[in-house]
Motif scaffolding. Structure first.
Motif, PDB file in Angstrom:
ATOM      1  N   THR A 144     -40.163  -2.315 -16.331  1.00 34.17           N
ATOM      2  CA  THR A 144     -41.540  -2.309 -15.838  1.00 34.17           C
ATOM      3  C   THR A 144     -42.341  -3.447 -16.455  1.00 34.17           C
ATOM      4  O   THR A 144     -43.058  -4.165 -15.761  1.00 34.17           O
ATOM      5  N   GLU A 166     -40.810  -6.162  -2.983  1.00 34.62           N
ATOM      6  CA  GLU A 166     -40.429  -4.833  -3.505  1.00 34.62           C
ATOM      7  C   GLU A 166     -41.053  -4.576  -4.879  1.00 34.62           C
ATOM      8  O   GLU A 166     -40.351  -4.296  -5.852  1.00 34.62           O
ATOM      9  N   THR A 168     -42.741  -2.144  -6.258  1.00 32.44           N
ATOM     10  CA  THR A 168     -42.723  -0.828  -6.906  1.00 32.44           C
ATOM     11  C   THR A 168     -41.332  -0.423  -7.366  1.00 32.44           C
ATOM     12  O   THR A 168     -41.196   0.539  -8.116  1.00 32.44           O
ATOM     13  N   LEU A 171     -40.586   0.550 -11.075  1.00 38.25           N
ATOM     14  CA  LEU A 171     -41.816   0.691 -11.857  1.00 38.25           C
ATOM     15  C   LEU A 171     -42.065   2.152 -12.226  1.00 38.25           C
ATOM     16  O   LEU A 171     -41.841   3.050 -11.424  1.00 38.25           O
ATOM     17  N   GLU A 173     -45.023   5.067 -13.611  1.00 44.06           N
ATOM     18  CA  GLU A 173     -46.357   5.395 -13.098  1.00 44.06           C
ATOM     19  C   GLU A 173     -47.429   4.440 -13.630  1.00 44.06           C
ATOM     20  O   GLU A 173     -48.325   4.032 -12.891  1.00 44.06           O
ATOM     21  N   ARG A 176     -47.157   1.295 -11.643  1.00 44.55           N
ATOM     22  CA  ARG A 176     -47.675   1.452 -10.276  1.00 44.55           C
ATOM     23  C   ARG A 176     -49.206   1.393 -10.259  1.00 44.55           C
ATOM     24  O   ARG A 176     -49.804   0.807  -9.364  1.00 44.55           O
ATOM     25  N   ARG A 177     -49.821   2.029 -11.258  1.00 43.75           N
ATOM     26  CA  ARG A 177     -51.291   1.977 -11.326  1.00 43.75           C
ATOM     27  C   ARG A 177     -51.769   0.551 -11.572  1.00 43.75           C
ATOM     28  O   ARG A 177     -52.755   0.100 -10.986  1.00 43.75           O
ATOM     29  N   LEU A 179     -50.196  -2.173 -10.680  1.00 40.55           N
ATOM     30  CA  LEU A 179     -49.967  -2.909  -9.443  1.00 40.55           C
ATOM     31  C   LEU A 179     -51.092  -2.652  -8.437  1.00 40.55           C
ATOM     32  O   LEU A 179     -51.612  -3.590  -7.814  1.00 40.55           O
ATOM     33  N   THR A 180     -51.509  -1.400  -8.292  1.00 39.15           N
ATOM     34  CA  THR A 180     -52.604  -1.050  -7.382  1.00 39.15           C
ATOM     35  C   THR A 180     -53.885  -1.773  -7.797  1.00 39.15           C
ATOM     36  O   THR A 180     -54.602  -2.322  -6.959  1.00 39.15           O
ATOM     37  N   SER A 197     -41.677  -3.913   1.471  1.00 42.92           N
ATOM     38  CA  SER A 197     -41.264  -2.566   1.086  1.00 42.92           C
ATOM     39  C   SER A 197     -40.100  -2.143   1.964  1.00 42.92           C
ATOM     40  O   SER A 197     -40.087  -2.412   3.158  1.00 42.92           O
TER      41      SER A 197
END
Length: 197
Positions: A144, A166, A168, A171, A173, A176-177, A179-180, A197
């Motif tokens: 990650t 790609e 995610t 990764l 959690e 992912r947060r 990345l968002t 994706s």
């Protein structure tokens, strides 16, 4: 009327080995400020398509336009300055011996001044909480964190278009947060984001 960030016209790409036609006459328009996801099965040509956006691949036939300019004759460096690409596998992108060096590659290649590079480093490290990792070897980091470093290395030069292949995959959690947050920030600042994706 919205400005087109990327346009392809009848884009064809055939891989020489095995004579495989991966793209067959793709017409596409992606607008400035879009957040777009390109979704498809493995082997459907998603990565092949987006690698034309920054010159990693060249059309067998057809055209690619980046921010309104025909990319024929442009170098990978010219295209990459405007369209940053984050590889699916961070191990394919990382090649320096410290995170700091990894983050400094693009600003150096694109002729940033020392002050611009330092400002960019401060901004990206603050955004992505990387200060404590700057002197670590990136290949010793967990998956990650390596992925976060590769995204950070592209954010260092703030490209008009950000392509995440790609992002995610693998990764956790927290990743992912992060990345968002990055995608929202790029969008809020008027950048175009393309996610595979």
């Amino acid at each position: 009327m919205a400005q087109v960030a990327i346009r392809t016209e009848k884009l064809v790409h055939t891989y020489p080995r095995g004579n495989v036609m991966a793209l067959k006459g793709v017409d596409l328009e992606i607008y400035v400020g879009d957040i777009l996801s390109i979704v498809g099965q493995n082997g459907s040509g998603k990565t092949t398509l987006v690698r034309h956006f920054n010159g990693l691949l060249r059309p067998t036939s057809g055209k690619v336009y980046l921010m309104g300019e025909d990319t024929t004759g442009q170098t990978v460096a010219q295209m990459s300055r405007r369209c940053g690409y984050v590889f699916q596998n961070p191990n394919h992108q990382i090649f320096c011996t410290t995170v700091r060096e990894e983050l400094m590659v693009a600003p150096k290649n694109f002729g940033f001044s020392e002050q611009e590079t330092q400002e960019s480093l401060n901004r990206v490290c603050g955004l992505m909480d990387l200060e404590h990792l700057l002197d670590k070897h990136p290949m010793t980091l967990d998956y990650t964190t390596k992925k976060i470093v590769t995204i950070a290395s592209v954010l260092m030069f703030s490209p008009e278009v950000l392509v995440l292949d790609e992002p995610t995959g693998g990764l956790d959690e927290v990743g992912r947060r992060m990345l968002t947050k990055i995608i929202r920030m790029m969008h809020d600042n008027g950048h175009t984001v393309v996610v595979i994706s």
